[in-house]
Design a protein around this motif. Structure first.
Motif, PDB file in Angstrom:
ATOM      1  N   ALA A  92       0.830  -1.203   0.000  1.00 40.49           N
ATOM      2  CA  ALA A  92       0.000   0.000   0.000  1.00 40.49           C
ATOM      3  C   ALA A  92       0.867   1.256   0.000  1.00 40.49           C
ATOM      4  O   ALA A  92       0.586   2.226  -0.719  1.00 40.49           O
ATOM      5  N   ALA A  93       1.942   1.253   0.787  1.00 41.58           N
ATOM      6  CA  ALA A  93       2.851   2.397   0.818  1.00 41.58           C
ATOM      7  C   ALA A  93       3.522   2.592  -0.532  1.00 41.58           C
ATOM      8  O   ALA A  93       3.723   3.734  -0.987  1.00 41.58           O
ATOM      9  N   ALA A  94       3.864   1.480  -1.195  1.00 39.86           N
ATOM     10  CA  ALA A  94       4.497   1.557  -2.514  1.00 39.86           C
ATOM     11  C   ALA A  94       3.542   2.159  -3.552  1.00 39.86           C
ATOM     12  O   ALA A  94       3.980   2.886  -4.453  1.00 39.86           O
ATOM     13  N   LEU A  95       2.244   1.891  -3.418  1.00 38.11           N
ATOM     14  CA  LEU A  95       1.267   2.480  -4.327  1.00 38.11           C
ATOM     15  C   LEU A  95       1.169   3.994  -4.119  1.00 38.11           C
ATOM     16  O   LEU A  95       0.986   4.759  -5.069  1.00 38.11           O
ATOM     17  N   CYS A  96       1.290   4.428  -2.869  1.00 34.14           N
ATOM     18  CA  CYS A  96       1.173   5.858  -2.562  1.00 34.14           C
ATOM     19  C   CYS A  96       2.376   6.659  -3.039  1.00 34.14           C
ATOM     20  O   CYS A  96       2.246   7.829  -3.436  1.00 34.14           O
ATOM     21  N   ARG A  97       3.560   6.044  -3.006  1.00 34.73           N
ATOM     22  CA  ARG A  97       4.802   6.793  -3.185  1.00 34.73           C
ATOM     23  C   ARG A  97       4.872   7.585  -4.494  1.00 34.73           C
ATOM     24  O   ARG A  97       5.189   8.783  -4.480  1.00 34.73           O
ATOM     25  N   PRO A  98       4.573   6.977  -5.656  1.00 30.69           N
ATOM     26  CA  PRO A  98       4.679   7.766  -6.894  1.00 30.69           C
ATOM     27  C   PRO A  98       3.670   8.908  -6.973  1.00 30.69           C
ATOM     28  O   PRO A  98       3.950   9.941  -7.582  1.00 30.69           O
ATOM     29  N   VAL A  99       2.513   8.736  -6.354  1.00 37.17           N
ATOM     30  CA  VAL A  99       1.526   9.811  -6.358  1.00 37.17           C
ATOM     31  C   VAL A  99       2.002  10.961  -5.485  1.00 37.17           C
ATOM     32  O   VAL A  99       1.884  12.139  -5.845  1.00 37.17           O
ATOM     33  N   VAL A 100       2.557  10.642  -4.320  1.00 43.10           N
ATOM     34  CA  VAL A 100       3.111  11.683  -3.453  1.00 43.10           C
ATOM     35  C   VAL A 100       4.228  12.433  -4.172  1.00 43.10           C
ATOM     36  O   VAL A 100       4.301  13.668  -4.133  1.00 43.10           O
ATOM     37  N   ASP A 101       5.096  11.691  -4.880  1.00 41.18           N
ATOM     38  CA  ASP A 101       6.190  12.333  -5.621  1.00 41.18           C
ATOM     39  C   ASP A 101       5.646  13.262  -6.700  1.00 41.18           C
ATOM     40  O   ASP A 101       6.174  14.356  -6.917  1.00 41.18           O
ATOM     41  N   ALA A 102       4.588  12.819  -7.380  1.00 43.01           N
ATOM     42  CA  ALA A 102       3.997  13.652  -8.430  1.00 43.01           C
ATOM     43  C   ALA A 102       3.371  14.913  -7.852  1.00 43.01           C
ATOM     44  O   ALA A 102       3.462  16.003  -8.442  1.00 43.01           O
ATOM     45  N   ILE A 103       2.743  14.793  -6.683  1.00 46.99           N
ATOM     46  CA  ILE A 103       2.153  15.961  -6.025  1.00 46.99           C
ATOM     47  C   ILE A 103       3.240  16.963  -5.660  1.00 46.99           C
ATOM     48  O   ILE A 103       3.105  18.169  -5.907  1.00 46.99           O
ATOM     49  N   ARG A 104       4.332  16.490  -5.104  1.00 45.81           N
ATOM     50  CA  ARG A 104       5.428  17.373  -4.720  1.00 45.81           C
ATOM     51  C   ARG A 104       6.003  18.083  -5.948  1.00 45.81           C
ATOM     52  O   ARG A 104       6.350  19.265  -5.893  1.00 45.81           O
ATOM     53  N   GLU A 105       6.113  17.349  -7.044  1.00 44.84           N
ATOM     54  CA  GLU A 105       6.663  17.943  -8.266  1.00 44.84           C
ATOM     55  C   GLU A 105       5.738  19.027  -8.807  1.00 44.84           C
ATOM     56  O   GLU A 105       6.191  20.104  -9.213  1.00 44.84           O
TER      57      GLU A 105
END
Length: 442
Positions: free
Chosen positions: A228-241
Motif C-alpha cells: 500500500a505504501a508503494a502504491l502511494c509513493r509515486p503519487v506523493v512524488d507527483a504531487i510534490r513535483e
C-alpha cells in the motif's frame, strides 16, 4: 462500506461544546477507506437517539456513535444501541477490573459500574485514558455499530488503538495514507494543479482545506502495508513535483514542527519579536517538544516605546514610517537577532501589522502585516496584504496566518528555497497576496 456518525450530547446540540469528535472520526474513516455519507447530532434523549439509529441502520453499513457512555443518568447510548441491535447488556468483567484499578481501591458504585455493562458478544475497545470502554456490535442484519466515548482525547486514542485495527481487519486488506501538507496556496489552485491525480481509484488523492493551509491525502489499499505504501509513493512524488516548494512536508504534524526540526538539525537558534500576533509565533514554536534547544527568547513589543527600548528600533523609523511598516518590521527582526546570546548562527523574526477589527486606515487597512527575517547578514521582508474585499477574516485568522508566513520565511531560509513564492497562474482562492524582498544588513 458506507458509514455515518451520530454524535450524542445536548451540549453539542446547543453549541456549548464544539463537536471535535465528528471530525476525528471522519478522518479515521477516510483513512480506512470508508465512505462517510451522513453526520448528525442528537441530544441526550433515548427516543430521539433510537429514531436516529433506526434511520442510520437502514441506509449505512457502519454507524459510529460518540458520547453518552459515561456514568451519569443522561449517558444512555449503551442501552439505546443494545436495544436497537436486539442485544442485552451483560457485565464485561475485564472492563470492571479496569474500572476498579482506575479508582485505586475506592468503591466502584452502581453508576460507575454501568460503564462495564456492554452488549453481549461485542468487540471491546479499551479506554486507555478514561473509564468508559468503547465497543463494536454487529446486528442481525449485518450492520455494525461502533460506540466511542465523548472526551476527544479518549476517543482519539481509541480510534488509533482499537477502531483502526478493527476496520482494517474487516476491510479485507490494508489501508495506508500519506498526508502532503502545503502552505501558501488555496485548495482550488492545488486541485487544479493536481488534475488527473485526484481521479484515480487506488490510490486516491483528495484535497482538503483548513483555516490556514491546504493538504492532500493520498490513500491506497493493498494486501499489506508495504504494498500500500508503494502504491502511494509515486503519487506523493507527483504531487510534490506539481506543487513545488509550497509543500512543506509529508506526514508531518504542522509547519512549526518542520521549522523546529530544521533548526535543531542545523544547530541554529531563533528569537522572535511580535506586535500584532501577540506571541502566537512563540507559542506555536514552544508547543513543539525539543524547541528549547533552539528557541530561547521571544518578546512582545506592542508599544512603540517597547520596540525602541527592547529591540533598538530607531525612533526616526517609527516617526517616518509608523509602527506598521516594512522598515519597522525589518528593524524588529534585526533587533531580535541581536538578542541572541552566545556563539553560533541564529535568526531573528519581526512581525507588525493591523489585526483588527479596528485600527485600520485607508493607507494601512486591517489585514496589512509586515513580516521580516534577519540572519545578521541579510534581512528579508514579506508583506501580507489584506484579504480580497477587506472582509471575511477575523483577528484570530489574521494572526494565525501572519505567524505561518513567518514560519514559512524561516523554513525557506533554512532549506535554501526561494524566499519569494512564485504564484503559478494566480487564482481567486490563492492565499493573501505577499511580496518578499531582501536587503543587506543595516
Amino acid at each position: 462500506m458506507h458509514a455515518e456518525i451520530i454524535s450524542v450530547g445536548t451540549e453539542l446540540l446547543l453549541g456549548h461544546t464544539v463537536n471535535t469528535d465528528a471530525a476525528l472520526v471522519a478522518r479515521e474513516l477516510a483513512a480506512a477507506g470508508v465512505d462517510l455519507l451522513f453526520s448528525s447530532v442528537v441530544g441526550d434523549n433515548p427516543e430521539r437517539l433510537r429514531a436516529a439509529l433506526d434511520q442510520a441502520l437502514k441506509r449505512s453499513d457502519l454507524v459510529v456513535t460518540t458520547g453518552g457512555l459515561g456514568p451519569t443518568d443522561d449517558d444512555l447510548t449503551r442501552e439505546t444501541v443494545a436495544r436497537a441491535a436486539g442485544l442485552r447488556l451483560t457485565l464485561h468483567e475485564e472492563s470492571l477490573r479496569r474500572l476498579e484499578h482506575f479508582f485505586q481501591g475506592r468503591p466502584v458504585d452502581d453508576l460507575q459500574r454501568r460503564q462495564a455493562m456492554l452488549p453481549e458478544g461485542c468487540t471491546v475497545f479499551v479506554n486507555e485514558l478514561g473509564t468508559a470502554p468503547g465497543c463494536a456490535v454487529v446486528t442481525a442484519a449485518g450492520r455494525t455499530i461502533i460506540m466511542l466515548p465523548g472526551p476527544p482525547s479518549e476517543l482519539e486514542r481509541m480510534l488509533r488503538t482499537g477502531v483502526a485495527p478493527y476496520l482494517e481487519a474487516r476491510s479485507g486488506g490494508v489501508i495506508h495514507s500519506c498526508m502532503v501538507r502545503t502552505f501558501g496556496m488555496g485548495e482550488g489552485r492545488v486541485a487544479a494543479l493536481l488534475a488527473g491525480l485526484t481521479d484515480q481509484a487506488n490510490p486516491t488523492a483528495a484535497t482538503y482545506a483548513t483555516e490556514n493551509e491546504t493538504f492532500v491525502r493520498v490513500t491506497a489499499k493493498a494486501a499489506d502495508r508495504v504494498e500500500a505504501a508503494a502504491l502511494c509513493r509515486p503519487v506523493v512524488d507527483a504531487i510534490r513535483e506539481r506543487l513545488g516548494d509550497v509543500v512543506y512536508g509529508v506526514d508531518v504534524p504542522n509547519l512549526e514542527h518542520v521549522v523546529v526540526a530544521e533548526l535543531i538539525a542545523r544547530r541554529m537558534r531563533l528569537t522572535t519579536a511580535e506586535s500584532c500576533t501577540g506571541g502566537l509565533l512563540a507559542k506555536r514554536l514552544t508547543d513543539v517538544p525539543g524547541a528549547s534547544a533552539v528557541f530561547r527568547t521571544g518578546v512582545i513589543t506592542y508599544a512603540n516605546e517597547a520596540k525602541m527600548r527592547l529591540l533598538g528600533v530607531p525612533e526616526a523609523i517609527l516617526a517616518e514610517h509608523g509602527a506598521v511598516s516594512e522598515a519597522t518590521a525589518k528593524a524588529m527582526a534585526e533587533g531580535a537577532r541581536r538578542l541572541l546570546e552566545g556563539p553560533g548562527e541564529g535568526l531573528g523574526v519581526g512581525i507588525t501589522g493591523v489585526a483588527g477589527p479596528g485600527g485600520g486606515t485607508p493607507e494601512k487597512p486591517v489585514g496589512l502585516v509586515y513580516i521580516a527575517l534577519s540572519d545578521g547578514q541579510e534581512t528579508w521582508t514579506r508583506v501580507m496584504s489584506p484579504p480580497s474585499g477587506g472582509a471575511g477574516r477575523d483577528r484570530a485568522w489574521l494572526r494565525l496566518h501572519a505567524s505561518s508566513h513567518a514560519l514559512d520565511l524561516v523554513r525557506r531560509r533554512l532549506l535554501g528555497l526561494p524566499m519569494q513564492r512564485v504564484r503559478p497562474n494566480p487564482a481567486p482562492d490563492y492565499a493573501p497576496g505577499t511580496e518578499t524582498r531582501a536587503t543587506s544588513r543595516g
